[in-house]
Design an enzyme around this catalytic site. Sequence first.
Site, PDB file in Angstrom:
ATOM      1  N   SER A  73     -88.118 104.327  75.644  1.00 39.00           N
ATOM      2  CA  SER A  73     -86.874 104.566  76.379  1.00 39.00           C
ATOM      3  C   SER A  73     -86.320 103.273  76.958  1.00 39.00           C
ATOM      4  O   SER A  73     -85.104 103.105  77.052  1.00 39.00           O
ATOM      5  CB  SER A  73     -87.061 105.611  77.476  1.00 39.00           C
ATOM      6  OG  SER A  73     -88.094 105.249  78.364  1.00 39.00           O
ATOM      7  N   GLU A  74     -87.190 102.324  77.349  1.00 38.50           N
ATOM      8  CA  GLU A  74     -86.724 101.003  77.765  1.00 38.50           C
ATOM      9  C   GLU A  74     -87.750  99.922  77.457  1.00 38.50           C
ATOM     10  O   GLU A  74     -88.957 100.183  77.436  1.00 38.50           O
ATOM     11  CB  GLU A  74     -86.411 100.938  79.270  1.00 38.50           C
ATOM     12  CG  GLU A  74     -85.004 101.344  79.636  1.00 38.50           C
ATOM     13  CD  GLU A  74     -84.954 102.739  80.216  1.00 38.50           C
ATOM     14  OE1 GLU A  74     -83.839 103.210  80.494  1.00 38.50           O
ATOM     15  OE2 GLU A  74     -86.019 103.344  80.379  1.00 38.50           O
ATOM     16  N   THR A  75     -87.210  98.730  77.237  1.00 38.57           N
ATOM     17  CA  THR A  75     -88.010  97.522  77.124  1.00 38.57           C
ATOM     18  C   THR A  75     -87.449  96.510  78.107  1.00 38.57           C
ATOM     19  O   THR A  75     -86.230  96.353  78.223  1.00 38.57           O
ATOM     20  CB  THR A  75     -87.961  96.956  75.694  1.00 38.57           C
ATOM     21  OG1 THR A  75     -88.552  97.914  74.796  1.00 38.57           O
ATOM     22  CG2 THR A  75     -88.721  95.648  75.585  1.00 38.57           C
ATOM     23  N   HIS A 107     -89.674 102.394  85.380  1.00 35.25           N
ATOM     24  CA  HIS A 107     -90.976 102.383  84.709  1.00 35.25           C
ATOM     25  C   HIS A 107     -91.213 101.067  83.980  1.00 35.25           C
ATOM     26  O   HIS A 107     -92.335 100.563  83.935  1.00 35.25           O
ATOM     27  CB  HIS A 107     -91.132 103.605  83.786  1.00 35.25           C
ATOM     28  CG  HIS A 107     -90.623 103.451  82.400  1.00 35.25           C
ATOM     29  ND1 HIS A 107     -89.308 103.685  82.057  1.00 35.25           N
ATOM     30  CD2 HIS A 107     -91.254 103.095  81.254  1.00 35.25           C
ATOM     31  CE1 HIS A 107     -89.156 103.479  80.755  1.00 35.25           C
ATOM     32  NE2 HIS A 107     -90.310 103.126  80.247  1.00 35.25           N
TER      33      HIS A 107
END
Length: 288
Positions: A44-46, A74
């Site tokens: 979902s994110e980096t 996160h």
Amino acid sequence: MTEIQRYAAFSTDPAGGNPAGVVLDASGLDDAEMLAIAAGLGYSETAFVTGRPGGDGYRVRYFSPLAEVPFCGHATVATAAALGPGEHRFETNAGTVPVVVDESGVATLTSVDPHVSDLPADDLAALLATLRWSAGDLDPALPPKVAYAGAYHPVLAVTSRRRLARLDYDVPALKALMTERGWTTVQLMFRAGPAEFDVRNPFPVGGVYEDPATGAAAAAFGGYLRALGLVEPDATVLLRQGDDLGRPSRITVRLVPGEAGVRVSGAAVAIPGQPAPGKENAAVAIPE
């Protein structure tokens, strides 16, 4: 060659929590390259550390598989864990976010100043329609609002855990509504106790169906609880997330009297082997 680390945030088990990519030296990457890495990972994110402003500071940017986002909790926890114990300062597109990592690997971020606004009746009706919920599903003790602590999240509470478990939303319609309104995720929750909540976070604008753990929304939710007087001024709140996805996550939200920001804490653990996950191992991929 760019080194990509992978962490599960808000869990001590690599099979739990929310996976995040971490690139500690992204100074040589442009926007297109960072987006391509995030899309290739499918998480979902980096998070990308693109510079060092000085001292304990790090310039950090966050990309979902589809676009850059101003702040991601996160991936912040994951990046801080990768940096190791100590005090760190992240300069994000949303503002300065201090993070402390203890010797056990638990990271605590302090959000930018949160604020809460009304959710207009038309937006609420549209949101309920995309979720395939009715007004009767909502808990009147926890009114719908839009909360912010680095990103915007509508907050909806339901009266039963079963209703929360049966999440089945209209992906194109919710994505279009969220894009138009500038919402990052939707914070859906059920109050299980005075300071305990089960939460879920659809994230179609990021290219995934749902986040197993969402630190930015947790911070915004802490601001919501404080603004509406729904918990004690010095409350410590437990959020359970990811259980419905088979990736249990545990997020601690702490309100400190006299401190504008909201503290969000959780563990993060490296994912062994660091395999390239692909869409099937992302947060929860949107079905093709």
